[in-house]
Write a protein that holds these residues in place. Sequence first.
Motif, PDB file in Angstrom:
ATOM      1  N   ARG A  90       2.555  -1.060  15.730  1.00  0.00           N
ATOM      2  CA  ARG A  90       1.327  -1.505  15.048  1.00  0.00           C
ATOM      3  C   ARG A  90       0.279  -1.977  16.060  1.00  0.00           C
ATOM      4  NH1 ARG A  90       5.099  -2.446  10.805  1.00  0.00           N
ATOM      5  NH2 ARG A  90       5.808  -4.486  11.452  1.00  0.00           N
ATOM      6  N   ARG A 179      -0.537   4.224   6.323  1.00  0.00           N
ATOM      7  CA  ARG A 179       0.193   3.847   5.098  1.00  0.00           C
ATOM      8  C   ARG A 179       1.599   3.368   5.423  1.00  0.00           C
ATOM      9  NH1 ARG A 179       0.202   8.835   1.431  1.00  0.00           N
ATOM     10  NH2 ARG A 179       1.741   7.689   0.221  1.00  0.00           N
ATOM     11  N   HIS A 181       2.665   1.907   7.976  1.00  0.00           N
ATOM     12  CA  HIS A 181       2.676   0.582   8.608  1.00  0.00           C
ATOM     13  C   HIS A 181       1.798  -0.430   7.871  1.00  0.00           C
ATOM     14  CE1 HIS A 181       5.105   1.083  12.249  1.00  0.00           C
ATOM     15  NE2 HIS A 181       4.716   2.349  12.218  1.00  0.00           N
ATOM     16  N   ASP A 183       2.436  -2.324   5.408  1.00  0.00           N
ATOM     17  CA  ASP A 183       3.165  -3.581   5.245  1.00  0.00           C
ATOM     18  C   ASP A 183       3.518  -4.073   6.651  1.00  0.00           C
ATOM     19  OD1 ASP A 183       4.917  -5.606   4.931  1.00  0.00           O
ATOM     20  OD2 ASP A 183       6.475  -4.428   3.922  1.00  0.00           O
ATOM     21  N   ASP A 184       2.811  -5.097   7.109  1.00  0.00           N
ATOM     22  CA  ASP A 184       2.984  -5.462   8.516  1.00  0.00           C
ATOM     23  C   ASP A 184       4.245  -6.295   8.760  1.00  0.00           C
ATOM     24  OD1 ASP A 184       2.250  -7.905   7.598  1.00  0.00           O
ATOM     25  OD2 ASP A 184       0.379  -8.032   8.756  1.00  0.00           O
ATOM     26  N   THR A 185       5.120  -6.357   7.748  1.00  0.00           N
ATOM     27  CA  THR A 185       6.437  -6.948   8.011  1.00  0.00           C
ATOM     28  C   THR A 185       7.509  -5.862   8.050  1.00  0.00           C
ATOM     29  OG1 THR A 185       6.823  -7.304   5.666  1.00  0.00           O
ATOM     30  CG2 THR A 185       5.827  -9.124   6.893  1.00  0.00           C
ATOM     31  N   GLY A 186       7.087  -4.612   7.805  1.00  0.00           N
ATOM     32  CA  GLY A 186       8.057  -3.512   7.752  1.00  0.00           C
ATOM     33  C   GLY A 186       8.709  -3.266   9.109  1.00  0.00           C
ATOM     34  N   CYS A 198       7.418   4.917   1.831  1.00  0.00           N
ATOM     35  CA  CYS A 198       6.155   4.976   1.076  1.00  0.00           C
ATOM     36  C   CYS A 198       6.072   6.248   0.255  1.00  0.00           C
ATOM     37  CB  CYS A 198       4.954   4.996   2.006  1.00  0.00           C
ATOM     38  SG  CYS A 198       4.820   3.623   3.063  1.00  0.00           S
TER      39      CYS A 198
END
Length: 230
Positions: A90, A179, A181, A183-186, A198
């Motif tokens: 990220r 898409r 990434h 969710d920045d806790t994934g 996703c």
Amino acid sequence: MTPTPDDSGAEVCIIIPAAGSGTRLGEPVPKAFVDLCGRTIIERCVDNIPASLGASVVVVVPADLVDRTRELIPHVTVVAGGDHRSESVRAGIAAAGDARILLVHDAARPLTPARVFTEVVDAVRSGRSAVVPGVPVVDTLKQVEPASDGPLRVSRTVDREELRAVQTPQGFTRDALLRAHADDTGLATDDAGLAERCGIEVHVVPGDPLAMKITTPWDLRIVRDVVGES
Ligand code: CTP
Ligand code: MG
């Protein structure tokens, strides 16, 4: 190659996560900075990218090695990574500019042949959202479970014809990787894994034994032998 800086408007940007510590390798320096016959793994990895792609390159390294990396490989963008691979990717995406096609390529696969890069990029250009290189699995694979005492028990044999061992570079349209990434806790061991979650369809092109990942001291020995012989 001399990679194009990331503000160049290049169609393809290659993000190289290289911020891991290399715990399983057990060398005194982080894995990407281990010597591979006179040059570091990260230098060889960047050098191995085919110039014909005209790609910009973003290298993600441990925060305390950003300056050293800029000296080692001045023609790429260098940023600091995070505690997990996905966080490092990220950080790379944030520095990747506006490229339409994003590749994520482990620094730990420094001998990946040019053909693998070009097939991944060609497949994304031809309309696939997510593309990974994969090789057939040669071992017989067993699913196991704990037994009440003693060794693990085999619960079933997996059909290896249906399986591929997946490598990098993994290629994505910009939209698909963003898409994946979002969710920045994934967290996942590869980016295609996040894309699958996703609902993005992931396609496979042929990988290559030379795209092997250096994980253990044994892997490093093999790769040093290959480099020494070439
Ligand atoms: N990586 C990263 N940031 C992290 C962890 C890993 O950029 N926080 C990168 C590694 O530098 C490597 C790639 O992701 O190029 C694949 O990870 P792996 O092979 O697991 O490398 P390490 O995490 O360094 O090794 P280990 O798990 O043995 O510590
Ligand atoms: Mg790791």
